[in-house]
Scaffold this motif. Structure first.
Motif, PDB file in Angstrom:
ATOM      1  N   GLU A   1       0.564  -0.964  17.913  1.00 54.70           N
ATOM      2  CA  GLU A   1       0.525  -1.692  16.732  1.00 54.70           C
ATOM      3  C   GLU A   1      -0.166  -1.032  15.472  1.00 54.70           C
ATOM      4  N   VAL A   2       0.292  -1.489  14.344  1.00 55.41           N
ATOM      5  CA  VAL A   2      -0.600  -0.839  13.176  1.00 55.41           C
ATOM      6  C   VAL A   2      -1.802  -1.397  13.063  1.00 55.41           C
ATOM      7  N   GLN A   3      -2.905  -0.698  12.953  1.00 54.88           N
ATOM      8  CA  GLN A   3      -4.033  -0.958  12.455  1.00 54.88           C
ATOM      9  C   GLN A   3      -4.791  -0.380  11.554  1.00 54.88           C
ATOM     10  N   LEU A   4      -5.690  -0.957  10.806  1.00 60.78           N
ATOM     11  CA  LEU A   4      -6.712  -0.377   9.714  1.00 60.78           C
ATOM     12  C   LEU A   4      -8.009  -0.934   9.945  1.00 60.78           C
TER      13      LEU A   4
ATOM     14  N   GLY B   1      -1.341   3.824  14.648  1.00 61.22           N
ATOM     15  CA  GLY B   1       0.053   3.142  14.815  1.00 61.22           C
ATOM     16  C   GLY B   1       1.100   3.396  13.863  1.00 61.22           C
ATOM     17  N   PHE B   2       1.036   4.327  12.745  1.00 63.71           N
ATOM     18  CA  PHE B   2       1.881   4.684  12.189  1.00 63.71           C
ATOM     19  C   PHE B   2       1.652   6.258  11.667  1.00 63.71           C
ATOM     20  N   THR B   3       2.897   6.710  11.006  1.00 63.62           N
ATOM     21  CA  THR B   3       2.357   8.275  10.458  1.00 63.62           C
ATOM     22  C   THR B   3       1.800   8.154   9.409  1.00 63.62           C
ATOM     23  N   PHE B   4       0.530   8.356   9.327  1.00 59.14           N
ATOM     24  CA  PHE B   4      -0.566   8.449   8.440  1.00 59.14           C
ATOM     25  C   PHE B   4      -0.142   9.377   7.132  1.00 59.14           C
TER      26      PHE B   4
ATOM     27  N   ILE C   1      -1.664  -0.252   3.298  1.00 60.88           N
ATOM     28  CA  ILE C   1      -0.796   0.827   3.289  1.00 60.88           C
ATOM     29  C   ILE C   1       0.337   0.336   2.146  1.00 60.88           C
ATOM     30  N   LEU C   2       0.519   1.177   1.140  1.00 61.60           N
ATOM     31  CA  LEU C   2       1.528   0.949   0.203  1.00 61.60           C
ATOM     32  C   LEU C   2       2.695   1.619   0.207  1.00 61.60           C
ATOM     33  N   ASP C   3       3.973   0.968  -0.336  1.00 56.90           N
ATOM     34  CA  ASP C   3       5.052   1.720  -0.363  1.00 56.90           C
ATOM     35  C   ASP C   3       4.901   3.023  -1.332  1.00 56.90           C
ATOM     36  N   SER C   4       4.118   2.779  -2.460  1.00 60.68           N
ATOM     37  CA  SER C   4       3.962   3.884  -3.317  1.00 60.68           C
ATOM     38  C   SER C   4       2.815   3.549  -4.227  1.00 60.68           C
TER      39      SER C   4
ATOM     40  N   LYS D   1       2.448  -3.566  -1.081  1.00 56.44           N
ATOM     41  CA  LYS D   1       2.027  -3.472   0.359  1.00 56.44           C
ATOM     42  C   LYS D   1       3.191  -3.261   1.368  1.00 56.44           C
ATOM     43  N   ALA D   2       3.276  -2.277   1.771  1.00 58.75           N
ATOM     44  CA  ALA D   2       4.185  -1.996   2.965  1.00 58.75           C
ATOM     45  C   ALA D   2       4.314  -2.641   4.216  1.00 58.75           C
ATOM     46  N   PHE D   3       3.314  -2.410   4.868  1.00 60.43           N
ATOM     47  CA  PHE D   3       2.993  -3.217   6.303  1.00 60.43           C
ATOM     48  C   PHE D   3       1.656  -3.208   6.714  1.00 60.43           C
ATOM     49  N   GLY D   4       1.275  -3.640   7.566  1.00 66.46           N
ATOM     50  CA  GLY D   4       0.071  -3.765   8.424  1.00 66.46           C
ATOM     51  C   GLY D   4      -0.787  -5.024   7.959  1.00 66.46           C
ATOM     52  N   SER D   5      -1.840  -5.391   8.523  1.00 68.31           N
ATOM     53  CA  SER D   5      -2.729  -6.810   7.965  1.00 68.31           C
ATOM     54  C   SER D   5      -3.894  -6.157   7.276  1.00 68.31           C
ATOM     55  N   TRP D   6      -4.225  -6.958   6.637  1.00 70.53           N
ATOM     56  CA  TRP D   6      -5.512  -6.611   5.865  1.00 70.53           C
ATOM     57  C   TRP D   6      -6.697  -6.216   6.485  1.00 70.53           C
ATOM     58  N   GLY D   7      -6.833  -6.634   7.802  1.00 72.62           N
ATOM     59  CA  GLY D   7      -7.991  -6.734   8.653  1.00 72.62           C
ATOM     60  C   GLY D   7      -9.177  -7.300   8.020  1.00 72.62           C
TER      61      GLY D   7
END
Length: 122
Positions: free
Chosen positions: A1-4, A26-29, A98-101, A107-113
């Protein structure tokens, strides 16, 4: 899972410094833009800074430019926010995202935490 996982917040006096860190998993940083947002009690979430993938171009909100510096270490899957000359109005919970750009700013994906709390006293 994507985590921040954001960390590094604390209590400082006005004029002091803090260095925030956010470790992603959980993603390609390397392939994504990373940003810092903040939210003060009773206020909406606002963008603070962004750093792009690739060439690592940075951008800053006007209220932090010249005081904060965003950077990233792709080998460590970590984005940093060096915060200098802190002001009481910087008090907020700081989140990474994580942003698209950076230019699109969405925001692209992932939770705010949970973010990390920065409190600046006067």
């Amino acid at each position: 899972e994507v985590q921040l996982q954001a960390s590094g917040g604390g209590l400082v006096q006005a004029g002091g410094s803090l260095r925030l860190s956010c470790v992603g998993s959980g993603f390609t940083f390397d392939d994504v833009a990373m940003a810092w947002f903040r939210q003060a009690p009773g206020k909406g979430r606002e963008g603070v800074s962004c750093i792009s993938s690739g060439n690592g171009t940075t951008s800053y909100a006007s209220f932090v430019k010249g005081r904060f510096t965003i950077s990233r270490d792709n080998a460590q899957n970590t984005v940093y926010l060096q915060m200098n000359s802190l002001k009481p109005e910087d008090t907020a919970v700081y989140y990474c995202a994580i942003l698209d750009s950076c230019s699109r700013g969405t925001k692209a994906f992932g939770s705010w935490g949970q973010g990390t709390l920065v409190t600046v006293s006067s």
